[in-house]
Scaffold this motif. Sequence first.
Motif, short mmCIF file in Angstrom:
data_model
loop_
_atom_site.label_atom_id
_atom_site.label_comp_id
_atom_site.label_asym_id
_atom_site.label_seq_id
_atom_site.Cartn_x
_atom_site.Cartn_y
_atom_site.Cartn_z
N VAL A 1 6.95 2.16 6.67
CA VAL A 1 5.72 2.81 6.20
C VAL A 1 5.91 3.42 4.82
O VAL A 1 5.03 3.34 3.95
N THR A 2 7.05 4.04 4.58
CA THR A 2 7.26 4.74 3.30
C THR A 2 7.66 3.81 2.16
O THR A 2 7.50 4.18 1.00
N HIS A 3 8.15 2.62 2.47
CA HIS A 3 8.58 1.71 1.40
C HIS A 3 7.66 0.51 1.23
O HIS A 3 8.09 -0.54 0.77
N ASN A 4 6.40 0.67 1.59
CA ASN A 4 5.44 -0.42 1.47
C ASN A 4 4.15 0.15 0.91
O ASN A 4 3.78 1.28 1.20
N ASP A 5 3.46 -0.67 0.12
CA ASP A 5 2.20 -0.20 -0.47
C ASP A 5 1.11 -0.01 0.57
O ASP A 5 0.26 0.86 0.44
N ALA A 6 1.12 -0.81 1.61
CA ALA A 6 0.09 -0.73 2.65
C ALA A 6 0.55 0.09 3.85
O ALA A 6 0.00 -0.04 4.94
N GLY A 7 1.52 0.95 3.64
CA GLY A 7 2.08 1.73 4.75
C GLY A 7 1.09 2.69 5.36
O GLY A 7 1.02 2.85 6.57
N ILE A 8 0.29 3.35 4.54
CA ILE A 8 -0.68 4.32 5.06
C ILE A 8 -1.77 3.61 5.86
O ILE A 8 -2.25 4.14 6.87
N ILE A 9 -2.13 2.42 5.44
CA ILE A 9 -3.13 1.65 6.18
C ILE A 9 -2.56 1.25 7.55
O ILE A 9 -3.26 1.29 8.56
N ALA A 10 -1.28 0.90 7.57
CA ALA A 10 -0.64 0.54 8.84
C ALA A 10 -0.61 1.73 9.79
O ALA A 10 -0.85 1.58 10.99
N VAL A 11 -0.35 2.91 9.27
CA VAL A 11 -0.34 4.11 10.12
C VAL A 11 -1.74 4.40 10.65
O VAL A 11 -1.91 4.75 11.82
N ILE A 12 -2.75 4.25 9.81
CA ILE A 12 -4.13 4.50 10.24
C ILE A 12 -4.54 3.50 11.31
O ILE A 12 -5.17 3.87 12.32
N VAL A 13 -4.20 2.23 11.13
CA VAL A 13 -4.54 1.21 12.13
C VAL A 13 -3.80 1.47 13.43
O VAL A 13 -4.37 1.35 14.53
N LEU A 14 -2.53 1.86 13.35
CA LEU A 14 -1.75 2.18 14.55
C LEU A 14 -2.35 3.37 15.28
O LEU A 14 -2.49 3.37 16.50
#
Length: 103
Positions: free
Chosen positions: A38-51
């Motif tokens: 999550v912290t080393h990817n540009d779309a990490g925050i989107i992944a956390v929101i979807v999760l």
Amino acid sequence: MPKLVKLYITQVLIGFAIAAGFVGMLLYFNVANLWHLVTHNDAGIIAVIVLWFANGIVFSGVQFAITIMRMADSEDEDQGGKRDDLPLVALEPVPVEVTAKRR
């Protein structure tokens, strides 16, 4: 607002709060190296929101189902699955004759 709608909204909010705690624990304990992803990817925050959203849907549905099932009256306890008043019928096989023509 009807009582059922208030109950549903309350259970959905509780379910999404549980999901937030669950996702927070997943990130904190770094399950499957999720924090690094999550912290080393540009779309990490989107992944956390979807999760969080997907888990929120599941947890709120379970929360609402548990609440509804716990609302049963004590007089309803003896109504499930018993068929004492019906006689049990034992099935017996019946032989059937079959005739076949020879060719």
